[in-house]
Design an enzyme around this catalytic site. Structure first.
Site, PDB file in Angstrom:
ATOM      1  N   HIS A   6       0.840  -1.204   0.000  1.00 33.02           N
ATOM      2  CA  HIS A   6       0.000   0.000   0.000  1.00 33.02           C
ATOM      3  C   HIS A   6       0.878   1.259   0.000  1.00 33.02           C
ATOM      4  CE1 HIS A   6      -3.666  -2.313   0.580  1.00 33.02           C
ATOM      5  NE2 HIS A   6      -3.073  -2.971   1.540  1.00 33.02           N
TER       6      HIS A   6
ATOM      7  N   ASP B  97     -22.381   3.209  -5.067  1.00 33.07           N
ATOM      8  CA  ASP B  97     -21.246   3.048  -5.980  1.00 33.07           C
ATOM      9  C   ASP B  97     -21.523   3.915  -7.204  1.00 33.07           C
ATOM     10  OD1 ASP B  97     -18.858   0.737  -6.090  1.00 33.07           O
ATOM     11  OD2 ASP B  97     -19.375   1.573  -8.044  1.00 33.07           O
TER      12      ASP B  97
ATOM     13  N   LEU C 113     -11.866   1.660  -3.259  1.00 34.08           N
ATOM     14  CA  LEU C 113     -10.482   1.362  -3.632  1.00 34.08           C
ATOM     15  C   LEU C 113     -10.192   1.830  -5.045  1.00 34.08           C
ATOM     16  CD1 LEU C 113      -7.751  -0.227  -3.149  1.00 34.08           C
ATOM     17  CD2 LEU C 113      -8.874  -2.152  -4.282  1.00 34.08           C
TER      18      LEU C 113
ATOM     19  N   ALA D 267     -10.695   1.618   3.953  1.00 41.52           N
ATOM     20  CA  ALA D 267      -9.727   2.076   2.947  1.00 41.52           C
ATOM     21  C   ALA D 267      -8.523   2.770   3.570  1.00 41.52           C
ATOM     22  CB  ALA D 267     -10.403   3.014   1.954  1.00 41.52           C
TER      23      ALA D 267
ATOM     24  N   ASP E 193      -5.712   1.791   4.590  1.00 47.62           N
ATOM     25  CA  ASP E 193      -4.414   1.391   4.031  1.00 47.62           C
ATOM     26  C   ASP E 193      -4.049   2.202   2.794  1.00 47.62           C
ATOM     27  OD1 ASP E 193      -3.321  -0.558   5.722  1.00 47.62           O
ATOM     28  OD2 ASP E 193      -4.646  -2.097   4.931  1.00 47.62           O
TER      29      ASP E 193
ATOM     30  N   VAL F  68      -8.629   1.182  11.918  1.00 45.38           N
ATOM     31  CA  VAL F  68      -7.532   0.231  12.119  1.00 45.38           C
ATOM     32  C   VAL F  68      -6.991  -0.215  10.762  1.00 45.38           C
ATOM     33  CG1 VAL F  68      -6.895  -2.033  13.039  1.00 45.38           C
ATOM     34  CG2 VAL F  68      -8.417  -0.530  14.340  1.00 45.38           C
TER      35      VAL F  68
ATOM     36  N   ASN G 199      -4.954  -2.661   9.961  1.00 42.56           N
ATOM     37  CA  ASN G 199      -4.783  -4.099   9.693  1.00 42.56           C
ATOM     38  C   ASN G 199      -5.895  -4.888  10.373  1.00 42.56           C
ATOM     39  OD1 ASN G 199      -3.615  -3.372  12.202  1.00 42.56           O
ATOM     40  ND2 ASN G 199      -2.389  -5.240  12.244  1.00 42.56           N
TER      41      ASN G 199
END
Length: 369
Positions: free
Chosen positions: A96, A198, A240, A268, A270, A298, A300
């Protein structure tokens, strides 16, 4: 090839890069696998499980990096590891890069080859090595978001599914990809009223066909987002853009329109996060509050369920690990265009265009090297 599996040292990262089953396949092909002592312990895999199938157990992370040519990990190297990475190393892990200039520059200085799980890409544009972790994170986003809605965490005090005579909570899911679909599925299963947004009408039609009646679809736009956040209890960010930073769909000024105790979960994170107020948190301190809105960011999330996550990840990474080990990274990438898409940094050069554009750095093709 000499393959190293170090223990993960990122905060509360409990996964491990490969299972004993994966080691078995590599050793069977006459590769040498070095596993750091207790690397798999938190995932439920023990040193004896690895040594019984031929792995060599080494005491320290330094020994693993020194012994190996190919390093198989789960998360990106952190600062403590930078000096261990040398020009002869190939790293295969989640990177990432777009979310961290510091990491990008450190890997450029190392002179190593970096293949990122998250940009290995099928012909249809799907990301086979990201999908299982996106599935885990999408499902966990509802699990964690529901917990954050409880009053002790400063949430609204909402039970997502409601009870007879009391309406259920409302969930807004931004992004209709793997994360969004899994989040919507979990929220719907709890009985919540779910809206998933979306910009891809084809995907929205598909989602509408497969989801239960308590899930509705809507075209994503700033107007529609601003309309929904006024009455939503839980917002999931699951957008993403391959290899690049996520778009900021929730801006700071929108927080004032939300009810106190609203919860936002940014899957998202990361990739820089899709909320303007996102900052990466850890499992140890997962939440923070801005304008009375609870943020769970968070970086991870799947690390909290390491047994499930490690098995799911190795299921998809192992075939690529075997290809690289058998043929070397250059030949493997020539033979498999999906794997070639995973090349992000090669010997001090960025070879993935979106990363170079994110930081305004030089981009080179493999032919330029």
């Amino acid at each position: 090839m000499k393959i190293g599996v170090p223990g993960e040292i990122k905060n509360h990262e409990n996964r491990v890069g490969i299972t004993p089953s994966g080691v078995f396949e590599l050793v069977k092909r006459n590769h040498t696998v070095y596993v750091q002592k207790d690397a798999g312990f938190k995932s439920g895999f023990f040193d004896d499980d690895y040594s019984d199938v031929g792995a060599i157990i080494l005491d320290t992370i330094e020994e693993v990096y020194e012994a190996a040519t190919m390093i198989v990990k789960v998360k990106e190297p952190i600062e403590k590891e930078y000096e261990l990475i040398k020009p002869h190393h190939l790293l295969f892990t989640f990177f990432h890069f777009a979310s961290s200039r510091t990491l990008t520059e450190a890997m450029l200085r190392s002179g190593s080859v970096c293949i990122a799980y998250e940009t290995v890409e099928e012909e249809d544009g799907s990301l086979p090595l990201l999908i299982p972790m996106s599935e885990v994170a999408g499902r966990m986003s509802i699990q964690e978001g529901a917990k954050c809605l409880e009053k002790p965490v400063k949430g609204r005090g909402i039970l997502l599914g409601g009870v007879p005579g009391v309406p259920p909570g409302k969930v807004l899911v931004l992004g209709g990809g793997v994360v969004g679909v899994q989040a919507a599925k979990m929220a719907a299963g709890l009985g919540a009223i779910v809206t998933i947004m979306d910009i891809d009408m084809k995907q929205l039609r598909y989602i509408s066909d497969i989801m239960p009646k308590n899930v509705t679809t809507e075209l994503s736009s700033e107007y529609n987002i601003r309309k929904h956040i006024k009455h939503t209890d839980l917002i999931i960010g699951g957008v993403l853009i391959k290899g690049a930073k996520a778009p900021k769909l929730i801006t700071k000024d929108m927080l004032k329109d939300m009810r106190p105790g609203t919860v936002m979960v940014d899957v998202a994170v990361d990739q820089g996060g899709c909320f303007e107020t996102t900052k990466a948190t850890t499992h140890e301190n997962p939440t923070y509050i801005i304008d009375d809105v609870v943020h769970y960011c968070v970086a991870n999330m799947p690390g909290a369920v390491p047994y499930t996550s490690t098995l799911a990840l190795t299921n998809v990474t192992l075939p690529y690990i075997v290809k690289i080990a058998d043929a070397g990274w250059k030949k493997a990438c020539e033979q498999d265009k999906r794997l070639a898409k995973g090349l992000n940094i090669v010997n001090g050069a960025i070879v993935y265009k979106e990363i170079a554009e994110t930081f305004n750095l030089d981009f080179k093709t493999l032919n330029d090297l």
